[in-house]
Design an enzyme around this catalytic site. Structure first.
Site, PDB file in Angstrom:
ATOM      1  N   LYS A  11      35.508  25.180  35.854  1.00  0.00           N
ATOM      2  CA  LYS A  11      36.931  24.842  35.677  1.00  0.00           C
ATOM      3  C   LYS A  11      37.349  23.740  36.648  1.00  0.00           C
ATOM      4  O   LYS A  11      38.066  22.819  36.276  1.00  0.00           O
ATOM      5  CB  LYS A  11      37.830  26.061  35.919  1.00  0.00           C
ATOM      6  CG  LYS A  11      37.681  27.171  34.902  1.00  0.00           C
ATOM      7  CD  LYS A  11      38.765  28.231  35.051  1.00  0.00           C
ATOM      8  CE  LYS A  11      38.713  28.997  36.351  1.00  0.00           C
ATOM      9  NZ  LYS A  11      37.530  29.881  36.479  1.00  0.00           N
ATOM     10  N   ARG A  88      45.403  34.897  35.658  1.00  0.00           N
ATOM     11  CA  ARG A  88      44.168  35.657  35.459  1.00  0.00           C
ATOM     12  C   ARG A  88      44.474  37.072  34.991  1.00  0.00           C
ATOM     13  O   ARG A  88      43.548  37.827  34.736  1.00  0.00           O
ATOM     14  CB  ARG A  88      43.390  35.740  36.770  1.00  0.00           C
ATOM     15  CG  ARG A  88      42.347  34.630  36.940  1.00  0.00           C
ATOM     16  CD  ARG A  88      41.826  34.738  38.353  1.00  0.00           C
ATOM     17  NE  ARG A  88      40.508  34.330  38.644  1.00  0.00           N
ATOM     18  CZ  ARG A  88      40.187  33.175  39.236  1.00  0.00           C
ATOM     19  NH1 ARG A  88      41.093  32.257  39.457  1.00  0.00           N
ATOM     20  NH2 ARG A  88      38.946  32.928  39.581  1.00  0.00           N
ATOM     21  N   ARG A 122      24.692  27.086  44.551  1.00  0.00           N
ATOM     22  CA  ARG A 122      25.798  26.307  45.156  1.00  0.00           C
ATOM     23  C   ARG A 122      25.922  26.622  46.646  1.00  0.00           C
ATOM     24  O   ARG A 122      26.110  27.769  47.041  1.00  0.00           O
ATOM     25  CB  ARG A 122      27.097  26.659  44.424  1.00  0.00           C
ATOM     26  CG  ARG A 122      28.327  25.996  44.999  1.00  0.00           C
ATOM     27  CD  ARG A 122      29.459  26.008  44.030  1.00  0.00           C
ATOM     28  NE  ARG A 122      30.121  27.307  43.932  1.00  0.00           N
ATOM     29  CZ  ARG A 122      31.160  27.541  43.147  1.00  0.00           C
ATOM     30  NH1 ARG A 122      31.644  26.595  42.368  1.00  0.00           N
ATOM     31  NH2 ARG A 122      31.707  28.737  43.111  1.00  0.00           N
ATOM     32  N   ARG A 155      29.468  30.371  49.892  1.00  0.00           N
ATOM     33  CA  ARG A 155      30.782  31.012  49.937  1.00  0.00           C
ATOM     34  C   ARG A 155      30.541  32.508  49.834  1.00  0.00           C
ATOM     35  O   ARG A 155      29.679  32.944  49.072  1.00  0.00           O
ATOM     36  CB  ARG A 155      31.595  30.567  48.709  1.00  0.00           C
ATOM     37  CG  ARG A 155      32.617  29.494  48.987  1.00  0.00           C
ATOM     38  CD  ARG A 155      33.187  28.898  47.725  1.00  0.00           C
ATOM     39  NE  ARG A 155      33.821  29.871  46.823  1.00  0.00           N
ATOM     40  CZ  ARG A 155      34.465  29.526  45.701  1.00  0.00           C
ATOM     41  NH1 ARG A 155      34.565  28.257  45.351  1.00  0.00           N
ATOM     42  NH2 ARG A 155      34.998  30.436  44.923  1.00  0.00           N
ATOM     43  N   ARG A 166      33.072  39.480  40.255  1.00  0.00           N
ATOM     44  CA  ARG A 166      34.000  38.480  39.691  1.00  0.00           C
ATOM     45  C   ARG A 166      33.849  38.380  38.178  1.00  0.00           C
ATOM     46  O   ARG A 166      34.832  38.283  37.452  1.00  0.00           O
ATOM     47  CB  ARG A 166      33.752  37.102  40.318  1.00  0.00           C
ATOM     48  CG  ARG A 166      34.250  37.009  41.752  1.00  0.00           C
ATOM     49  CD  ARG A 166      33.602  35.848  42.475  1.00  0.00           C
ATOM     50  NE  ARG A 166      34.106  34.572  42.051  1.00  0.00           N
ATOM     51  CZ  ARG A 166      33.496  33.418  42.306  1.00  0.00           C
ATOM     52  NH1 ARG A 166      32.352  33.388  42.963  1.00  0.00           N
ATOM     53  NH2 ARG A 166      34.025  32.288  41.906  1.00  0.00           N
TER      54      ARG A 166
HETATM   55  P1  AMP Z   1      38.422  30.550  42.142  1.00  0.00           P
HETATM   56  O1  AMP Z   1      38.066  29.462  43.083  1.00  0.00           O
HETATM   57  O2  AMP Z   1      39.453  30.164  41.119  1.00  0.00           O
HETATM   58  O3  AMP Z   1      37.225  31.230  41.512  1.00  0.00           O
HETATM   59  O4  AMP Z   1      39.144  31.702  43.027  1.00  0.00           O
HETATM   60  C1  AMP Z   1      38.479  32.319  44.107  1.00  0.00           C
HETATM   61  C2  AMP Z   1      39.040  33.718  44.346  1.00  0.00           C
HETATM   62  O5  AMP Z   1      40.443  33.650  44.619  1.00  0.00           O
HETATM   63  C3  AMP Z   1      38.940  34.673  43.147  1.00  0.00           C
HETATM   64  O6  AMP Z   1      37.683  35.308  43.066  1.00  0.00           O
HETATM   65  C4  AMP Z   1      40.068  35.661  43.461  1.00  0.00           C
HETATM   66  O7  AMP Z   1      39.682  36.562  44.486  1.00  0.00           O
HETATM   67  C5  AMP Z   1      41.137  34.753  44.025  1.00  0.00           C
HETATM   68  N1  AMP Z   1      42.040  34.217  42.979  1.00  0.00           N
HETATM   69  C6  AMP Z   1      42.202  32.910  42.594  1.00  0.00           C
HETATM   70  N2  AMP Z   1      43.137  32.806  41.637  1.00  0.00           N
HETATM   71  C7  AMP Z   1      43.560  34.075  41.391  1.00  0.00           C
HETATM   72  C8  AMP Z   1      44.524  34.639  40.503  1.00  0.00           C
HETATM   73  N3  AMP Z   1      45.224  33.866  39.647  1.00  0.00           N
HETATM   74  N4  AMP Z   1      44.711  35.988  40.539  1.00  0.00           N
HETATM   75  C9  AMP Z   1      44.034  36.773  41.392  1.00  0.00           C
HETATM   76  N5  AMP Z   1      43.111  36.321  42.255  1.00  0.00           N
HETATM   77  C10 AMP Z   1      42.870  34.974  42.266  1.00  0.00           C
END
Ligand code: AMP
Length: 211
Positions: A11, A88, A122, A155, A166
Site C-alpha cells: 500500500k 481498518r 524487509r 521492524r 497482522r
Molecule cells: P501499517 O504501516 O499501515 O501496516 O501500520 C502498522 C501498525 O500500526 C498496524 O499493524 C497497527 O498496529 C497500527 N495501525 C495502523 N493503522 C491502523 C488503523 N487504521 N487501525 C488500527 N491500527 C492501525
C-alpha cells in the site's frame, strides 16, 4: 480515495507512486503517523506501541482521533486525501463517512505467500527510515546501512509471529470492509505480486476517473 489491502502488500509503495503522478492528493498513512508518535515518545505513541509491536490493531478511539487531527484541516479546505491504512475496522469506516466523501477504494489483492516472503525480507535502518530488501534492493554490505554503515534491523511488527497476527487481524476485521465498500459500488481491485506491474493499471484507472 482509500487504499486497502493486506499489511505488507505494498500500500505504501503504490501510494508513493500515486502521489508522484497525482499531486492533488494529501497522503495520510496512519502507520507512518503512529511510528512518528512512537519515535517521539508521545502519550499516544506510548499507548500504541505494544499493540503495534505485537501486530494488533490500535484501538478505534485512538485511531479515529489521530486520523481526524491530521486530516481534518485538509478536509475542511476541500483537499483530496489519499488514506493509506485507514479505515481498518467498520467503526473507523463509519467515523470517516461522517466527515468525508469517498470517491474510490483501490483494493490491492496480493497473495498471502508473497507477503510473508516479502516482509521477512524487509530490513530497515531505524535512524533514517531507509528500507532495504534482500531480493530487490539489497544493502551494499549484508546487514549494514549504505550511508552510515550502522546495523539494519527488522521492524518489530515484521517479525514472523507479528506478521501472522497482522494477517489474521486483516482477514477477520478489515477484509469485511472491502465487501462493505463493494456494496456501495466504490471498489476497484488490482491483483498481482509486483507493485511495478500493478501500478500502471492503478494509474490508468485513476486517469480514467479524471483524478
Ligand atoms: P501499517 O504501516 O499501515 O501496516 O501500520 C502498522 C501498525 O500500526 C498496524 O499493524 C497497527 O498496529 C497500527 N495501525 C495502523 N493503522 C491502523 C488503523 N487504521 N487501525 C488500527 N491500527 C492501525
Amino acid at each position: 480515495m482509500l487504499i486497502l489491502g493486506k499489511p505488507g502488500g505494498g500500500k505504501g509503495t503504490i501510494s508513493g507512486k500515486i502521489l508522484k503522478d497525482f499531486p492533488r492528493f494529501h497522503h495520510v498513512s496512519t502507520g507512518d503517523l503512529l511510528r512518528q508518535h512512537v519515535n517521539e515518545g508521545t502519550q499516544l505513541g506510548k499507548e500504541a506501541k505494544s499493540f503495534m509491536e505485537s501486530g494488533k490493531l490500535v484501538p478505534d478511539s485512538l485511531m479515529i482521533n489521530l486520523l481526524m487531527d491530521d486530516a481534518k484541516p485538509y478536509i475542511e479546505e476541500g483537499r483530496s486525501l489519499l488514506l493509506d491504512g485507514f479505515p481498518r475496522t467498520l467503526q473507523q469506516a463509519q467515523a470517516l463517512e461522517e466527515v468525508a466523501h469517498i470517491d474510490t477504494v483501490v483494493n490491492l489483492d496480493i497473495p498471502t505467500n508473497t507477503i510473508v516472503e516479502r516482509i521477512a525480507d524487509r530490513w530497515i535502518h531505524p535512524a533514517s527510515g531507509r528500507i532495504y530488501s534482500y531480493s530487490y534492493k539489497p544493502p551494499k554490505a549484508v546487514g549494514k546501512d549504505d550511508v552510515t554503515g550502522e546495523p539494519l534491523v527488522q521492524r518489530d511488527d515484521d517479525k514472523p509471529e507479528s506478521v501472522r497476527t497482522r494477517l489474521a487481524a486483516y482477514d477477520k476485521v478489515t477484509a469485511p470492509l472491502v465487501d462493505w465498500y463493494r456494496r456501495k459500488g466504490l471498489v476497484q481491485t488490482f491483483r498481482g505480486t509486483e507493485s511495478d506491474v500493478i501500478y500502471p493499471q492503478v494509474k490508468a484507472y485513476l486517469e480514467e476517473k479524471n483524478f
